[in-house]
Design an enzyme around this catalytic site. Structure first.
Site, PDB file in Angstrom:
ATOM      1  N   TRP A 187       0.852  -1.185   0.000  1.00 40.72           N
ATOM      2  CA  TRP A 187       0.000   0.000   0.000  1.00 40.72           C
ATOM      3  C   TRP A 187       0.887   1.233   0.000  1.00 40.72           C
ATOM      4  O   TRP A 187       1.895   1.280   0.732  1.00 40.72           O
ATOM      5  CB  TRP A 187      -0.902   0.041   1.232  1.00 40.72           C
ATOM      6  CG  TRP A 187      -1.567   1.380   1.385  1.00 40.72           C
ATOM      7  CD1 TRP A 187      -2.668   1.839   0.713  1.00 40.72           C
ATOM      8  CD2 TRP A 187      -1.145   2.458   2.236  1.00 40.72           C
ATOM      9  NE1 TRP A 187      -2.959   3.124   1.090  1.00 40.72           N
ATOM     10  CE2 TRP A 187      -2.031   3.541   2.022  1.00 40.72           C
ATOM     11  CE3 TRP A 187      -0.095   2.621   3.135  1.00 40.72           C
ATOM     12  CZ2 TRP A 187      -1.909   4.752   2.692  1.00 40.72           C
ATOM     13  CZ3 TRP A 187       0.033   3.832   3.804  1.00 40.72           C
ATOM     14  CH2 TRP A 187      -0.869   4.872   3.585  1.00 40.72           C
ATOM     15  N   GLU A 228      -3.039  -3.153  -2.384  1.00 43.58           N
ATOM     16  CA  GLU A 228      -4.151  -2.549  -1.634  1.00 43.58           C
ATOM     17  C   GLU A 228      -4.482  -1.148  -2.134  1.00 43.58           C
ATOM     18  O   GLU A 228      -3.645  -0.258  -2.133  1.00 43.58           O
ATOM     19  CB  GLU A 228      -3.772  -2.484  -0.146  1.00 43.58           C
ATOM     20  CG  GLU A 228      -4.824  -1.823   0.725  1.00 43.58           C
ATOM     21  CD  GLU A 228      -4.393  -1.726   2.174  1.00 43.58           C
ATOM     22  OE1 GLU A 228      -5.148  -1.140   2.965  1.00 43.58           O
ATOM     23  OE2 GLU A 228      -3.293  -2.225   2.509  1.00 43.58           O
ATOM     24  N   LYS A 230      -7.156   2.362  -2.188  1.00 45.37           N
ATOM     25  CA  LYS A 230      -7.739   3.250  -1.196  1.00 45.37           C
ATOM     26  C   LYS A 230      -8.621   4.278  -1.887  1.00 45.37           C
ATOM     27  O   LYS A 230      -8.329   4.692  -3.009  1.00 45.37           O
ATOM     28  CB  LYS A 230      -6.628   3.958  -0.405  1.00 45.37           C
ATOM     29  CG  LYS A 230      -7.072   4.610   0.894  1.00 45.37           C
ATOM     30  CD  LYS A 230      -5.874   5.000   1.733  1.00 45.37           C
ATOM     31  CE  LYS A 230      -6.303   5.482   3.118  1.00 45.37           C
ATOM     32  NZ  LYS A 230      -5.152   5.791   3.974  1.00 45.37           N
ATOM     33  N   ASP A 261      -9.480  -3.423   1.999  1.00 45.25           N
ATOM     34  CA  ASP A 261      -9.532  -2.902   3.360  1.00 45.25           C
ATOM     35  C   ASP A 261     -10.931  -2.346   3.583  1.00 45.25           C
ATOM     36  O   ASP A 261     -11.372  -1.448   2.873  1.00 45.25           O
ATOM     37  CB  ASP A 261      -8.479  -1.812   3.551  1.00 45.25           C
ATOM     38  CG  ASP A 261      -8.376  -1.354   5.001  1.00 45.25           C
ATOM     39  OD1 ASP A 261      -9.429  -1.100   5.625  1.00 45.25           O
ATOM     40  OD2 ASP A 261      -7.255  -1.223   5.508  1.00 45.25           O
ATOM     41  N   HIS A 264     -11.448   1.468   3.634  1.00 39.86           N
ATOM     42  CA  HIS A 264     -10.944   2.311   2.554  1.00 39.86           C
ATOM     43  C   HIS A 264     -11.964   2.594   1.457  1.00 39.86           C
ATOM     44  O   HIS A 264     -11.588   3.007   0.369  1.00 39.86           O
ATOM     45  CB  HIS A 264      -9.713   1.663   1.921  1.00 39.86           C
ATOM     46  CG  HIS A 264      -8.480   1.745   2.771  1.00 39.86           C
ATOM     47  ND1 HIS A 264      -7.251   1.337   2.333  1.00 39.86           N
ATOM     48  CD2 HIS A 264      -8.303   2.187   4.036  1.00 39.86           C
ATOM     49  CE1 HIS A 264      -6.352   1.521   3.288  1.00 39.86           C
ATOM     50  NE2 HIS A 264      -6.972   2.028   4.335  1.00 39.86           N
ATOM     51  N   HIS A 288      -8.215  -6.639   4.921  1.00 39.26           N
ATOM     52  CA  HIS A 288      -7.908  -5.897   6.129  1.00 39.26           C
ATOM     53  C   HIS A 288      -9.246  -5.536   6.750  1.00 39.26           C
ATOM     54  O   HIS A 288      -9.952  -4.663   6.256  1.00 39.26           O
ATOM     55  CB  HIS A 288      -7.094  -4.639   5.816  1.00 39.26           C
ATOM     56  CG  HIS A 288      -5.638  -4.903   5.661  1.00 39.26           C
ATOM     57  ND1 HIS A 288      -4.707  -3.906   5.449  1.00 39.26           N
ATOM     58  CD2 HIS A 288      -4.930  -6.056   5.719  1.00 39.26           C
ATOM     59  CE1 HIS A 288      -3.507  -4.438   5.367  1.00 39.26           C
ATOM     60  NE2 HIS A 288      -3.615  -5.730   5.519  1.00 39.26           N
ATOM     61  N   ASP A 296     -12.255   6.742   6.624  1.00 39.80           N
ATOM     62  CA  ASP A 296     -11.268   5.702   6.871  1.00 39.80           C
ATOM     63  C   ASP A 296     -10.539   5.969   8.185  1.00 39.80           C
ATOM     64  O   ASP A 296      -9.397   6.411   8.212  1.00 39.80           O
ATOM     65  CB  ASP A 296     -10.267   5.668   5.700  1.00 39.80           C
ATOM     66  CG  ASP A 296      -9.125   4.703   5.948  1.00 39.80           C
ATOM     67  OD1 ASP A 296      -9.314   3.765   6.743  1.00 39.80           O
ATOM     68  OD2 ASP A 296      -8.052   4.897   5.367  1.00 39.80           O
ATOM     69  N   ASP A 298     -10.285   3.641  10.796  1.00 37.57           N
ATOM     70  CA  ASP A 298      -9.651   2.439  11.371  1.00 37.57           C
ATOM     71  C   ASP A 298      -9.983   2.221  12.837  1.00 37.57           C
ATOM     72  O   ASP A 298      -9.092   2.116  13.682  1.00 37.57           O
ATOM     73  CB  ASP A 298      -8.131   2.510  11.177  1.00 37.57           C
ATOM     74  CG  ASP A 298      -7.733   2.265   9.728  1.00 37.57           C
ATOM     75  OD1 ASP A 298      -8.136   1.233   9.184  1.00 37.57           O
ATOM     76  OD2 ASP A 298      -7.031   3.109   9.147  1.00 37.57           O
ATOM     77  N   ASP A 328      -6.794  -4.585  10.786  1.00 39.13           N
ATOM     78  CA  ASP A 328      -6.086  -3.319  10.544  1.00 39.13           C
ATOM     79  C   ASP A 328      -6.841  -2.187  11.225  1.00 39.13           C
ATOM     80  O   ASP A 328      -7.821  -1.667  10.694  1.00 39.13           O
ATOM     81  CB  ASP A 328      -5.968  -3.048   9.043  1.00 39.13           C
ATOM     82  CG  ASP A 328      -5.144  -1.795   8.756  1.00 39.13           C
ATOM     83  OD1 ASP A 328      -4.446  -1.320   9.666  1.00 39.13           O
ATOM     84  OD2 ASP A 328      -5.201  -1.285   7.619  1.00 39.13           O
TER      85      ASP A 328
END
Length: 423
Positions: A187, A228, A230, A261, A264, A288, A296, A298, A328
């Site tokens: 990423w 990955e 985004k 992810d 994302h 993820h 985003d 997390d 993640d």
């Protein structure tokens, strides 16, 4: 009555209920135990690492909170991971980054090699777990104007290409030493804050950089790459070079895994819908599992609707064997070890609930256009006693049942984590 006796009694009743639907709960638990969760090491130290722990976080990454007891050394971080893994049923994996190299002398990112991860491999052997890898493309002065592998400056690209090549050596080392394939996830934070004139050239440079990194062939029994995408990030709100569609196409055309992810994507998108569209064409997925809150951000994974849809899609379409599941998130507002445990156990619960269903029978009903049965059974399953099966799964794997694991956390933070801040 002892708690173990209560669990066994409740499980016996739950087993009978699921048997009415021809669901074998013992078999389901055996299948769940085979699923490895890749636990991300960076939750334990707020993504500081050991190469340059005082470097400011860049690349759109930020950690909120200052809960006491952060890990500051390799031994502290592996100690915290050991504690977390002891509270998560089954044997799993741990994800690392370039910045977590343990070296005797100061090294730059592009100088880090397998020898700098011997500490981690020795520890993983003791734990009986696997290791995954991530090259670090952030928090470094060579991130120039939010660009790395797609930079118009060849010297910048060359630097990061070497970081990528080194990470592949490290990942291959993990796989050979531990006998478990290591997923190496790529990423990058490249992009523009405002609207660019040229959208194609950065992507052509990224293709060239990635192709150069991946020129050398490694045994995929040891290591395999994932890429990955985004939606956006801080500082690249208007244009992300490594977008989802870019990496979807790159993964298919180059035989790589595609990393999805969960944090994302646009908040209104259901990432589980992407799986069945990609899998007929792609080699496999790296997930993820994260929890976005408005963007985003997390957050720690919880057993919510989004996670449920992810695990149901993987189980119902029989794609667990081609999917690598990793966590993640980074939250320093709560105990960092507890965050790992909450996220991993939530993911396992969601997988368990998805498995506890008469999937073949429901697919047959759907094929025969019996949508009434499909709806009625899936709705009734929501109130079936899967929690009793989960408790039994924990008991069988010698991990605390219910909230008992919090006692372990409270004891650990008082004896191990909090004293770190007193030194």
């Amino acid at each position: 009555m002892a708690k173990s006796e209560q669990v066994e009694k409740a499980y016996k009743l739950a087993k009978e209920r699921y048997a009415e639907l021809d669901v074998d709960t013992d078999k389901v638990m055996d299948e769940l135990k085979k699923v490895k969760i890749s636990v991300h090491c960076w939750q334990g130290d707020d993504i500081h690492g050991f190469l340059n722990p005082n470097q400011e976080l860049t690349g759109g990454i930020g950690v909120s909170g200052n809960y006491p007891g952060i890990a500051r050394t390799p031994d502290q971080l592996t100690g915290d991971l050991h504690e977390a893994l002891s509270l998560i049923p089954g044997k799993h994996k741990v994800q690392l980054h370039t910045i977590y190299a343990v070296t005797d002398k100061k090294k730059d990112f592009n100088e880090v090699g397998p020898e700098d991860f011997k500490y981690w491999v020795d520890w993983a052997k003791e734990e009986g777990i696997g290791l995954d890898m991530n090259p670090t493309f952030f928090s470094h002065p060579m991130v120039k104007n939010n660009f790395t592998l797609a930079s118009p400056d060849k010297s910048v690209r060359d630097y990061w290409i070497e970081v990528g090549k080194k990470s592949r050596e490290i990942s291959n080392y993990f796989g050979k030493e531990l006998g478990q394939r290591s997923v190496n996830n790529f990423w990058i934070p490249d992009g523009f804050k405002d609207n660019p004139i040229d959208k194609q050239s950065p992507r052509e440079r990224l293709i060239q950089s990635l192709d150069t990194i991946f020129e050398k062939k490694y045994d995929e029994n040891n290591t395999i790459e994932s890429v990955e995408g985004k939606l956006f990030g801080t500082g690249i709100e208007s244009y992300t070079v490594g977008s989802h569609l870019f990496y979807n196409n790159y993964a298919i055309s180059r035989g790589k895994l595609w990393t999805i992810d969960a944090g994302h994507w646009h908040p209104t998108e259901d990432v589980s819908d992407k799986f069945s569209a990609f899998m007929p064409f792609g080699k496999g997925l790296m997930l993820h599992v994260s929890r976005p809150v408005r963007w985003d951000s997390d957050h720690v994974v919880i057993f919510d609707d989004a996670l449920t849809r992810i695990t149901r899609s993987l189980v119902r379409d029989n794609e667990l064997s081609r999917t690598n599941i990793g966590l993640d998130f980074f939250d320093a507002t709560i105990n960092r070890v507890a965050a790992w445990v909450v996220g991993a156990r939530a993911t396992q619960k969601a997988l368990l609930q998805a498995m506890l269903a008469p999937i073949a029978d429901l697919k047959k009903a759907e094929l025969n256009f019996d949508f009434t049965k499909r709806l009625a059974v899936t709705e009734e399953l929501k109130s079936y006693p899967f929690g009793a099966v989960w408790d039994e799964f924990c008991l069988k794997n010698n991990t605390p049942v219910g909230t008992d694991w919090l006692n372990n956390i409270h004891d650990y933070e008082q004896k191990v984590q909090f004293p770190r801040d007193e030194k």
